[in-house]
Design a protein around this motif. Structure first.
Motif: not given
Length: 241
Positions: A126-138
């Motif tokens: 699959a092709d993915y898109r990085a939408y966000m960083y969150g919950f914990a660093p990195g």
């Protein structure tokens, strides 16, 4: 679904959330990133930090320096198309799906009525898109998970996942950084470190970038992990089509 117009919502007395929609959608996320880029290109005194998410941009500001009404007017007046000028980037992320790294593949395959081999083929294809960083660093949250792998998160969190865990849950995929408890399913591990505080830049995958996972065996994982521990970036960068 996209809102008819962005909504400005207060998050306490020192943050404003600009919402563009209520779903995980590439075009909505592009609007978020466009506003983020426009704010950086047109700085405003009293603006502290911006945090992009799937569908909204949180703007932290100093209310003693910047009035809310001024910030809202500035946001509404910005031309937000500048972010689309950034060249599209795709990262090829190595991932070992073999035991013990793919510790939840059997459980996920059973829950999805698929073979473990099919789970790996679908996830790595699959092709993915990085939408966000969150919950914990990195921790990097990815959209683009095939619908055949849309598995609900566990009813209760499990013990800490390993560093570099590649997970699925709630219709999304995720690359973890440091170990943390989670209800997501661990399909594999990457020897790459998306977040390394001592590296410049600490985050090399930017929100909006494309990703693909490349299956590797356990021996390759060990070799790449040693290189990664020395600070080397092992993911390959390509120009996305």
């Amino acid at each position: 679904m996209r809102h008819a117009a962005p909504r400005c919502l207060d998050a306490g007395e020192a943050a404003l959330v600009v919402e563009f929609g209520d779903s995980v959608d590439p075009s909505i996320n592009a609007d978020v990133l466009a506003l983020d880029a426009a704010l950086r290109a047109s700085p405003l005194g009293g603006l502290v930090e911006t945090v992009p998410t799937y569908r909204s941009l949180m703007i932290h500001y100093d209310p003693l320096t910047l009035a809310r009404a001024t910030l809202v007017a500035h946001v509404e007046a910005l031309e937000t198309s500048v972010a689309e000028n950034r060249s599209a980037v795709r990262w090829i992320i190595p991932c070992c799906y073999d035991p013990p790294h793919g510790e939840d593949i059997a459980a996920a395959a059973e829950a999805l009525s698929l073979s473990p081999e099919r789970v790996v083929a679908l996830h790595s294809g699959a092709d993915y898109r990085a939408y966000m960083y969150g919950f914990a660093p990195g921790w990097c949250y990815l959209g683009g998970l095939p619908t055949a792998l849309a598995l609900p998160r566990r009813a209760a969190p499990r013990g800490p996942t390993p560093r570099g865990a590649v997970l699925i849950g709630g219709g999304l995929s995720l690359i973890g950084a440091d170990p943390m408890p989670t209800g997501w399913y661990v399909l594999g591990r990457t020897p790459e470190r998306l977040f390394a505080p001592g590296r410049d830049p600490s985050f090399f995958v930017e929100v909006g970038d494309a990703l693909r996972f490349e299956p590797i065996d356990a021996a390759t994982f060990r070799a790449l992990e040693e290189r990664s521990a020395r600070g080397e970036r092992i993911a390959r960068r390509e120009t996305a089509s």
